[in-house]
Design a protein around this motif. Structure first.
Motif, mmCIF file in Angstrom:
data_model
loop_
_atom_site.group_PDB
_atom_site.id
_atom_site.type_symbol
_atom_site.label_atom_id
_atom_site.label_comp_id
_atom_site.label_asym_id
_atom_site.label_seq_id
_atom_site.Cartn_x
_atom_site.Cartn_y
_atom_site.Cartn_z
ATOM 1 N N GLN A 44 0.801 -0.934 0.227
ATOM 2 C CA GLN A 44 0.118 0.128 -0.015
ATOM 3 C C GLN A 44 0.469 1.065 0.230
ATOM 4 O OE1 GLN A 44 -3.026 -0.380 2.962
ATOM 5 N NE2 GLN A 44 -3.852 -2.367 2.174
ATOM 6 N N VAL A 125 -4.289 5.354 -5.495
ATOM 7 C CA VAL A 125 -5.594 5.783 -4.429
ATOM 8 C C VAL A 125 -6.968 7.003 -5.573
ATOM 9 C CG1 VAL A 125 -5.676 6.575 -2.336
ATOM 10 C CG2 VAL A 125 -3.961 4.550 -2.523
ATOM 11 N N HIS A 126 -5.580 7.459 -5.316
ATOM 12 C CA HIS A 126 -6.546 8.668 -6.550
ATOM 13 C C HIS A 126 -8.095 8.629 -7.338
ATOM 14 C CE1 HIS A 126 -6.096 13.161 -8.225
ATOM 15 N NE2 HIS A 126 -6.243 13.134 -8.769
ATOM 16 N N GLN A 128 -9.143 5.786 -7.433
ATOM 17 C CA GLN A 128 -9.975 4.726 -6.326
ATOM 18 C C GLN A 128 -11.148 6.399 -5.808
ATOM 19 O OE1 GLN A 128 -8.773 1.356 -4.859
ATOM 20 N NE2 GLN A 128 -8.082 1.032 -6.465
ATOM 21 N N SER A 129 -10.134 7.134 -5.045
ATOM 22 C CA SER A 129 -11.309 7.881 -4.082
ATOM 23 C C SER A 129 -11.975 9.009 -5.447
ATOM 24 C CB SER A 129 -10.516 8.642 -3.156
ATOM 25 O OG SER A 129 -9.656 10.052 -4.499
ATOM 26 N N GLY A 130 -11.822 8.929 -6.975
ATOM 27 C CA GLY A 130 -12.710 9.988 -7.509
ATOM 28 C C GLY A 130 -11.759 11.584 -7.770
ATOM 29 N N ALA A 132 -10.555 13.102 -5.059
ATOM 30 C CA ALA A 132 -10.957 13.662 -3.660
ATOM 31 C C ALA A 132 -9.409 14.058 -3.017
ATOM 32 C CB ALA A 132 -11.537 13.077 -3.045
ATOM 33 N N THR A 133 -9.002 14.558 -2.526
ATOM 34 C CA THR A 133 -7.347 14.568 -1.256
ATOM 35 C C THR A 133 -8.459 14.586 -0.359
ATOM 36 O OG1 THR A 133 -7.289 16.970 -2.274
ATOM 37 C CG2 THR A 133 -6.556 15.199 -3.420
ATOM 38 N N LYS A 134 -9.339 15.617 -0.323
ATOM 39 C CA LYS A 134 -9.848 15.643 1.358
ATOM 40 C C LYS A 134 -11.313 15.318 1.495
ATOM 41 C CE LYS A 134 -9.753 20.624 1.396
ATOM 42 N NZ LYS A 134 -9.292 21.813 1.996
ATOM 43 N N ALA A 135 -12.136 15.624 2.412
ATOM 44 C CA ALA A 135 -13.446 15.849 2.716
ATOM 45 C C ALA A 135 -13.708 16.792 2.265
ATOM 46 C CB ALA A 135 -14.054 15.276 3.837
#
Length: 144
Positions: A44, A125-126, A128-130, A132-135
């Protein structure tokens, strides 16, 4: 990490190299690069592709069986992470005597799970998270 229920089958067979000619050629000609990419995803991103590949290469140049032990550790780690069929003994034998096929199977498995191994962990990761770097934040807070 997968739950410890029934083990899943690998996405391709051990000798299924020709189902993905690209990973087959990469692993045949540059097994340290191929393994480095697998190692980075399995870890990871805690250890990068270049580090894994360099360690594998240096172990191969200096000590004959050491790379097989290194590959065995990561095959075992990947199998446990994704709850794949197999056991410690089989992992050891496959890594020691058929290391090209072992690496290639791991590479194909990660690709089948949606990873782009050439991009590395952070890029996966970038994606897969679409992106997004933060909420997300809302101005003014939440109101009813």
């Amino acid at each position: 990490m997968a739950n410890k229920g029934a083990q899943e089958e690998w996405s391709t067979g051990f000798c299924g190299c020709f189902s993905d000619a690209g990973s087959c050629c990469l692993t045949f000609w540059c097994p340290c690069v191929s393994f480095g990419r697998v190692g980075e995803i399995v870890d990871q991103g805690t250890i990068g592709c270049c580090i894994h590949g360099t360690i594998c290469c240096l172990l191969g140049v200096t000590l004959h069986l050491a790379p097989a032990i290194y590959l065995w550790i990561y095959r075992n780690k990947m199998r446990r992470t994704f709850n794949l069929e197999g056991n410690d003994c089989a992992d050891c034998l496959l890594s020691c005597f058929c290391f090209h096929l072992s690496i290639c199977q791991q590479y194909r498995e990660l690709k089948a799970r949606g990873y782009d191994l050439s991009a590395g962990w952070a890029a996966n990761v970038h994606v897969q998270s679409g992106g997004a770097t933060k909420a997300p934040t809302f101005e003014g807070g939440m109101n009813r």
